[in-house]
Design an enzyme around this catalytic site. Sequence first.
Site, short mmCIF file in Angstrom:
data_model
loop_
_atom_site.label_atom_id
_atom_site.label_comp_id
_atom_site.label_asym_id
_atom_site.label_seq_id
_atom_site.Cartn_x
_atom_site.Cartn_y
_atom_site.Cartn_z
N SER A 288 30.27 -30.10 48.05
CA SER A 288 30.38 -30.82 46.77
C SER A 288 31.72 -30.52 46.11
O SER A 288 32.44 -29.59 46.50
CB SER A 288 29.26 -30.40 45.82
OG SER A 288 29.46 -29.06 45.39
N CYS A 289 32.05 -31.28 45.07
CA CYS A 289 33.29 -31.04 44.33
C CYS A 289 33.28 -29.65 43.69
O CYS A 289 34.30 -28.95 43.69
CB CYS A 289 33.47 -32.12 43.25
SG CYS A 289 32.10 -32.27 42.08
N ARG A 334 18.27 -36.49 33.42
CA ARG A 334 19.36 -37.41 33.69
C ARG A 334 19.08 -38.84 33.22
O ARG A 334 19.96 -39.69 33.28
CB ARG A 334 19.73 -37.40 35.18
CG ARG A 334 20.29 -36.06 35.63
CD ARG A 334 20.91 -36.14 37.00
NE ARG A 334 21.26 -34.81 37.50
CZ ARG A 334 21.96 -34.59 38.59
NH1 ARG A 334 22.40 -35.61 39.30
NH2 ARG A 334 22.23 -33.35 38.98
N ARG A 370 26.05 -31.43 32.19
CA ARG A 370 26.82 -32.67 32.21
C ARG A 370 27.24 -33.01 30.78
O ARG A 370 26.41 -32.93 29.86
CB ARG A 370 26.00 -33.81 32.80
CG ARG A 370 25.57 -33.61 34.27
CD ARG A 370 26.73 -33.80 35.22
NE ARG A 370 26.33 -33.61 36.60
CZ ARG A 370 25.93 -34.58 37.43
NH1 ARG A 370 25.86 -35.83 36.98
NH2 ARG A 370 25.59 -34.32 38.67
#
Length: 481
Positions: A288-289, A334, A370
């Site tokens: 992943s990033c 989310r 997030r």
Amino acid sequence: MTVNDDSFTNWMHREEIAESMIPIIGKLHREQDVNVLLHSRSLVNKSVVSILKTHRFARQIAGEELSVTETMPFLKALTTLDLGPSQIDIGMLAATYRADGRGLSVEEFTAEAVAGATGDNKIERRASRDVVLYGFGRIGRLIARLLIEKAGSGNGLRLRAIVVRKGSGQDIVKRASLLRRDSIHGQFQGTITVDEATNKIIANGNEIQVIYSDDPTTVDYTAYGIKDAILIDNTGRWRDREGLTKHLQPGIGKVVLTAPGKGDVPNIVHGVNHDTVKPDERILSCASCTTNAIVPPLKAMAEEYGVLRGHVETVHSYTNDQNLLDNYHGSDRRGRSAALNMVITETGAASAVAKALPELKAPITGSSIRVPVPDVSIAILSLRLERETTREEVLDYLRNVSLASPLKRQIDFISAPDAVSSDFIGSRHASIVDAGATKVDGDNAILYLWYDNEFGYSCQVIRVVQHVSGVEYPTYPAPAV
């Protein structure tokens, strides 16, 4: 003449030198497959102002600005050599020459420093390797931009096709438009046209076949003249070996996933474990990033100080898997508006460390929030070290790692006191150490690591693809081990 006049005259002189650098850099790239770097930043296809800004940025790393008057002699010296495909860092040449006390001329020193890329030592240009993009979303389009940018000399990687599900009405025109303009990363550098009759996008002369399919097992890539290609799956739809094996259709040699792999799929972070990829491995993941952002500095800290345990908290930009406004979502949080909320969510980056850095036995935990920004995230890496140290020592060490170590393409370093997230849009590094935010107290260290979770990660993916395709050219001067 006033002081201001002196400054302006100096600026114009440096502009003139930078302008004269451009054709030299371009010719080395096109004719000899030489990528000219400045402290790991490519100078190919850069403007006069970009070249000057890159030189000025060196002060963030080396403590002082680097002048084009210092690097130009080394660039000229390269034109006199019989160079083969390579990456040559003129910033490092200037820095190491300054520290060399043997009294060599610039020409003699340069010839010695890049000897591995000259004459009988130089490697031959390799035939280009076909690349197919499966999916054309945020990461897919940035990878496309990078592949087109790097097509320069006609060697290396060649983007041949993208595979997507067909949308309604002018599908190919709309996809080309999304490649041409991006709200975060700006305009595509070049020209893009569309041939609707043949379903092709032509970008800077590169003909890219658009293949419509929603089932990877139905595509015969050889029908499009594609051979032994590396397919980059940026959909994340399949993450285990069984699912990704569906891509191994005629014309495809290897599959690279731009998401964490599951099961026995190797998770590769370039700069850390890319050299463990077996030549016969046909399926691998670029993790992943966030994994790419934390593993290189974690490796660096473990090698110098030892790590007993750690925790990573990522403050991550929102992504397409969240809802723009409140609506149903399979995940608990989310579904709430990404643009209006901070959303606590999970991250698999901490557990992925074990796959990319198995020699690190320290337990690493992680969580994520997030936040309402469209790109660039920050990982706060809190470490318990095996020995006590100081903030100054850690910063000096990480600055040097970013400048002269094998991890210099992964780890960047910035000391600007006013840096904010948008300053790192377009960064090609996996992560950037924020010196001003770093905290050290005895055996506890907290690193603040910025990362462009879209573009920086895409650059890491390209590096892995170059490595497994055999077109990753050596860098000179060789980084210190």
